[in-house]
Design an enzyme around this catalytic site. Structure first.
Site, PDB file in Angstrom:
ATOM      1  N   HIS A 123       0.844  -1.195   0.000  1.00  0.00           N
ATOM      2  CA  HIS A 123       0.000   0.000   0.000  1.00  0.00           C
ATOM      3  C   HIS A 123       0.879   1.243   0.000  1.00  0.00           C
ATOM      4  O   HIS A 123       1.854   1.311   0.730  1.00  0.00           O
ATOM      5  CB  HIS A 123      -0.915   0.005   1.247  1.00  0.00           C
ATOM      6  N   TYR A 128      -9.162   5.359   7.704  1.00  0.00           N
ATOM      7  CA  TYR A 128      -9.287   5.697   9.124  1.00  0.00           C
ATOM      8  C   TYR A 128     -10.281   6.858   9.182  1.00  0.00           C
ATOM      9  O   TYR A 128      -9.999   7.929   8.617  1.00  0.00           O
ATOM     10  CB  TYR A 128      -7.946   6.166   9.708  1.00  0.00           C
ATOM     11  N   PRO A 134      -4.177  -0.281  18.914  1.00  0.00           N
ATOM     12  CA  PRO A 134      -3.870  -0.672  17.536  1.00  0.00           C
ATOM     13  C   PRO A 134      -3.982   0.431  16.488  1.00  0.00           C
ATOM     14  O   PRO A 134      -3.646   0.203  15.326  1.00  0.00           O
ATOM     15  CB  PRO A 134      -4.888  -1.793  17.258  1.00  0.00           C
ATOM     16  N   LYS A 193       1.100  -0.623  15.225  1.00  0.00           N
ATOM     17  CA  LYS A 193       2.492  -0.752  15.651  1.00  0.00           C
ATOM     18  C   LYS A 193       2.831  -2.020  16.428  1.00  0.00           C
ATOM     19  O   LYS A 193       4.010  -2.370  16.548  1.00  0.00           O
ATOM     20  CB  LYS A 193       2.890   0.452  16.544  1.00  0.00           C
ATOM     21  N   TYR A 223       4.040   6.126  10.587  1.00  0.00           N
ATOM     22  CA  TYR A 223       3.197   4.986  10.210  1.00  0.00           C
ATOM     23  C   TYR A 223       4.001   3.966   9.407  1.00  0.00           C
ATOM     24  O   TYR A 223       3.950   2.763   9.681  1.00  0.00           O
ATOM     25  CB  TYR A 223       1.991   5.473   9.397  1.00  0.00           C
TER      26      TYR A 223
HETATM   27  P1  RFL Z   1       1.885 -12.495  21.428  1.00  0.00           P
HETATM   28  O1  RFL Z   1       1.540 -12.593  19.987  1.00  0.00           O
HETATM   29  O2  RFL Z   1       0.814 -12.180  22.382  1.00  0.00           O
HETATM   30  O3  RFL Z   1       2.575 -13.871  21.821  1.00  0.00           O
HETATM   31  C1  RFL Z   1       2.872 -14.183  23.163  1.00  0.00           C
HETATM   32  C2  RFL Z   1       2.803 -15.673  23.329  1.00  0.00           C
HETATM   33  O4  RFL Z   1       3.191 -16.010  24.665  1.00  0.00           O
HETATM   34  C3  RFL Z   1       2.350 -17.043  25.110  1.00  0.00           C
HETATM   35  N1  RFL Z   1       2.346 -17.130  26.584  1.00  0.00           N
HETATM   36  C4  RFL Z   1       2.997 -18.083  27.268  1.00  0.00           C
HETATM   37  N2  RFL Z   1       3.780 -19.098  26.878  1.00  0.00           N
HETATM   38  C5  RFL Z   1       4.282 -19.930  27.844  1.00  0.00           C
HETATM   39  N3  RFL Z   1       4.012 -19.798  29.169  1.00  0.00           N
HETATM   40  C6  RFL Z   1       3.222 -18.795  29.605  1.00  0.00           C
HETATM   41  N4  RFL Z   1       2.946 -18.693  30.906  1.00  0.00           N
HETATM   42  C7  RFL Z   1       2.681 -17.878  28.641  1.00  0.00           C
HETATM   43  N5  RFL Z   1       1.866 -16.808  28.719  1.00  0.00           N
HETATM   44  C8  RFL Z   1       1.684 -16.358  27.472  1.00  0.00           C
HETATM   45  C9  RFL Z   1       0.998 -16.678  24.521  1.00  0.00           C
HETATM   46  O5  RFL Z   1       0.118 -17.797  24.472  1.00  0.00           O
HETATM   47  C10 RFL Z   1       1.400 -16.190  23.145  1.00  0.00           C
HETATM   48  O6  RFL Z   1       1.381 -17.216  22.174  1.00  0.00           O
HETATM   49  O7  RFL Z   1       3.057 -11.421  21.656  1.00  0.00           O
HETATM   50  P2  RFL Z   1       4.263 -10.970  20.710  1.00  0.00           P
HETATM   51  O8  RFL Z   1       4.931 -12.164  20.099  1.00  0.00           O
HETATM   52  O9  RFL Z   1       5.033  -9.983  21.485  1.00  0.00           O
HETATM   53  O10 RFL Z   1       3.583 -10.240  19.460  1.00  0.00           O
HETATM   54  C11 RFL Z   1       2.930  -9.022  19.639  1.00  0.00           C
HETATM   55  C12 RFL Z   1       1.691  -8.947  18.754  1.00  0.00           C
HETATM   56  O11 RFL Z   1       0.951 -10.154  18.823  1.00  0.00           O
HETATM   57  C13 RFL Z   1       0.789  -7.795  19.178  1.00  0.00           C
HETATM   58  O12 RFL Z   1       1.557  -6.607  19.403  1.00  0.00           O
HETATM   59  C14 RFL Z   1      -0.271  -7.411  18.171  1.00  0.00           C
HETATM   60  O13 RFL Z   1      -1.011  -8.489  17.672  1.00  0.00           O
HETATM   61  C15 RFL Z   1      -1.207  -6.425  18.871  1.00  0.00           C
HETATM   62  N6  RFL Z   1      -2.534  -6.443  18.306  1.00  0.00           N
HETATM   63  C16 RFL Z   1      -2.749  -5.741  17.187  1.00  0.00           C
HETATM   64  N7  RFL Z   1      -1.744  -4.980  16.670  1.00  0.00           N
HETATM   65  C17 RFL Z   1      -1.939  -4.289  15.543  1.00  0.00           C
HETATM   66  O14 RFL Z   1      -0.987  -3.617  15.092  1.00  0.00           O
HETATM   67  N8  RFL Z   1      -3.170  -4.327  14.898  1.00  0.00           N
HETATM   68  C18 RFL Z   1      -4.219  -5.092  15.381  1.00  0.00           C
HETATM   69  O15 RFL Z   1      -5.276  -5.127  14.786  1.00  0.00           O
HETATM   70  C19 RFL Z   1      -4.025  -5.828  16.559  1.00  0.00           C
HETATM   71  N9  RFL Z   1      -5.026  -6.594  17.072  1.00  0.00           N
HETATM   72  C20 RFL Z   1      -3.562  -7.211  18.896  1.00  0.00           C
HETATM   73  C21 RFL Z   1      -4.808  -7.294  18.236  1.00  0.00           C
HETATM   74  C22 RFL Z   1      -3.384  -7.889  20.114  1.00  0.00           C
HETATM   75  C23 RFL Z   1      -4.419  -8.633  20.700  1.00  0.00           C
HETATM   76  N10 RFL Z   1      -4.193  -9.238  21.996  1.00  0.00           N
HETATM   77  C24 RFL Z   1      -2.849  -9.403  22.494  1.00  0.00           C
HETATM   78  C25 RFL Z   1      -5.159  -9.480  22.947  1.00  0.00           C
HETATM   79  C26 RFL Z   1      -5.826  -8.073  18.774  1.00  0.00           C
HETATM   80  C27 RFL Z   1      -5.644  -8.747  19.999  1.00  0.00           C
HETATM   81  C28 RFL Z   1      -6.790  -9.595  20.498  1.00  0.00           C
HETATM   82  C1  PHB Z   2      -5.804  -4.543  10.806  1.00  0.00           C
HETATM   83  O1  PHB Z   2      -5.830  -4.750   9.587  1.00  0.00           O
HETATM   84  O2  PHB Z   2      -6.179  -5.396  11.617  1.00  0.00           O
HETATM   85  C2  PHB Z   2      -5.337  -3.235  11.289  1.00  0.00           C
HETATM   86  C3  PHB Z   2      -4.773  -2.341  10.406  1.00  0.00           C
HETATM   87  C4  PHB Z   2      -4.344  -1.111  10.863  1.00  0.00           C
HETATM   88  C5  PHB Z   2      -4.496  -0.779  12.189  1.00  0.00           C
HETATM   89  C6  PHB Z   2      -5.045  -1.688  13.084  1.00  0.00           C
HETATM   90  C7  PHB Z   2      -5.475  -2.925  12.624  1.00  0.00           C
HETATM   91  O3  PHB Z   2      -4.104   0.445  12.627  1.00  0.00           O
END
Ligand code: RFL
Ligand code: PHB
Length: 396
Positions: A72, A201, A294, A298, A384
């Site tokens: 994009h 957005y 989110p 980032k 961004y």
């Molecule tokens: P993760 O992906 O949460 O992975 C951490 C892993 O650690 C495991 N864990 C354990 N393992 C062993 N023993 C224990 N006691 C443990 N406790 C926990 C967990 O099961 C998991 O598999 O962290 P990591 O690798 O740092 O990655 C970070 C990203 O996942 C996160 O920053 C993003 O996904 C945040 N986030 C979003 N970011 C965006 O930029 N756009 C989004 O749309 C977006 N949606 C989200 C999200 C985070 C969410 N969370 C954490 C609730 C949506 C959700 C639901």
């Molecule tokens: C997503 O595609 O899930 C998404 C994209 C941009 C954002 C947050 C979530 O800022």
């Protein structure tokens, strides 16, 4: 069991760290609380910064991303009766990629499985010990019910926002900063072609809305909702009606095409930073050390950037007994963490309505400035699309 680096968590931070260390001949063991299917099925982030894409490519993880990811040029910013395209390529020479975290996770699992990586899924009762010595260890009960101990040169907490590793750092040695926001996101995944070429957005008096995507046939959309919202109060019709109103269906001939919703959930929003990101031989990376709302896209990119810094620091520490990069890891990582924490807070504050008419006017003024001033647009674009990810090693 003995390994060089014991990693807690098989999310993107833990899996990528293991992959980068393996490329340098460093042995790792990964311990994960959930099942492989659960970790692969989570719907999370969708946007990769330019630097994240380059790092994944350099690490040999770029083939599906290059074939299936959607480059994009920028984003659309919208407020009532106006939609503006910010073209990051024109403004700063780099854009972003739509490639879901689920896909990044699949690529990482495939690469680590092909390499025969030890991953203990469904591990319970994890204990982290001796992090103030040079022989830290993990003890856990594996999916076969047997208690295991892994002794390592370093332990890395990649265990996300609810994992146990950050709590191992004593209160006297750490500081935390946090903010909770008075709203959440209702997110849906829908089997329908996106109604937009690039992400929208949208500021709207009823609340923020966003149109993202996962592929040419799958859309990802979000609505600002009150904290404590029960997803059952939102029928699919109500969700599509709110999205259509907030995203400007009918304006200037644009329409939002609804479709079957395959997943819907409510996500609370918060900012959190814990410092330092290291205590003795325990290092934190990704959501275990910091959480961002989110709106700035980032979270995943920060996890990738932490690991890009940490991998070469651990190589020097465990292979060459050189602790210089490990000693500066926390400070180096936190500079980017705070930049992204500020940007995510700023995007969130600019786009989510509070119900206060004075706030509305300030937000609209800010949006008009970002959309009409090259300086304003460039600031948003730089943040961004992401700062360059430093490469601390010859390999990545
Ligand atoms: P993760 O992906 O949460 O992975 C951490 C892993 O650690 C495991 N864990 C354990 N393992 C062993 N023993 C224990 N006691 C443990 N406790 C926990 C967990 O099961 C998991 O598999 O962290 P990591 O690798 O740092 O990655 C970070 C990203 O996942 C996160 O920053 C993003 O996904 C945040 N986030 C979003 N970011 C965006 O930029 N756009 C989004 O749309 C977006 N949606 C989200 C999200 C985070 C969410 N969370 C954490 C609730 C949506 C959700 C639901
Ligand atoms: C997503 O595609 O899930 C998404 C994209 C941009 C954002 C947050 C979530 O800022």
């Amino acid at each position: 069991m003995r390994t060089q680096v014991a990693i807690i968590g098989a999310g993107p931070a833990g899996m990528l760290l293991s992959h980068l260390l393996a490329a340098e001949g460093i042995d790792t063991v990964i311990v994960e609380a959930r099942s492989e299917e659960y970790v692969l099925g989570r719907i999370r982030a969708g946007i990769l910064e330019h630097g994240s894409v380059e790092l994944l490519r350099a690490a040999g993880l770029g083939s599906r991303l290059d074939a299936e990811g959607l480059p994009h040029r920028g984003i659309h910013l919208q407020f009532p009766r106006e939609r503006h395209h910010l073209d990051f390529i024109d403004l700063i020479g780099r854009g972003v990629w739509v490639y879901g975290q689920t896909e990044v996770q699949k690529d990482l699992v495939a690469a680590r499985s092909a390499a025969g990586q030890s991953i203990y899924y469904e591990a319970r009762d994890l204990e982290i010990s001796d992090v103030e010595t040079d022989r830290p260890s993990l003890t856990f009960v594996g999916s076969d019910g047997r208690r295991q101990t892994v002794v390592a040169d370093a332990v890395v907490g990649c265990d996300g926002s609810f994992g146990p590793s950050r709590a191992v750092i004593p209160d006297s040695a750490k500081q935390t900063w946090h903010r909770t926001y008075p709203f959440s996101w209702l997110g849906v995944l829908a089997d329908v072609a996106p109604s937009t070429d690039e992400l929208i957005y949208a500021w709207h008096p009823d609340g923020f809305a966003m149109h993202s995507m996962r592929s040419p046939s799958v859309s990802r959309l979000y609505l600002q909702v009150d904290n404590g919202t029960d997803i059952d109060d939102w029928s699919h019709q109500r969700i599509w009606d709110a999205l259509a109103a907030r995203l400007g269906d009918g304006q200037d001939g644009w329409t939002l095409t609804p479709g079957p919703i395959t997943e819907a959930s409510v996500l609370p929003m918060r900012s959190y930073v814990q410092t330092p990101m290291r205590h003795g031989r325990l290092f934190l990376a990704g959501d275990s050390a910091h959480i961002v709302p989110p709106t700035g896209a980032k979270g995943l990119n920060l996890a990738i950037a932490d690991v890009a810094l940490l991998a070469p620091a651990l190589v020097s520490l465990v292979r060459d007994d050189d602790s210089r990069s490990a000693d500066t890891y926390s400070d180096d990582a936190l500079r980017r963490v705070w930049r992204c924490t500020h940007f995510s807070w700023w995007m969130t504050s600019m786009l989510h309505t509070s119900g206060d008419p004075f706030d509305d006017q300030l937000q609209l003024s800010q949006l008009r400035w970002v959309c009409s001033s090259e300086a304003g647009a460039t600031g948003l674009a730089e943040n961004y699309a992401g700062l360059p990810i430093p490469s601390g090693s010859t390999r990545f």
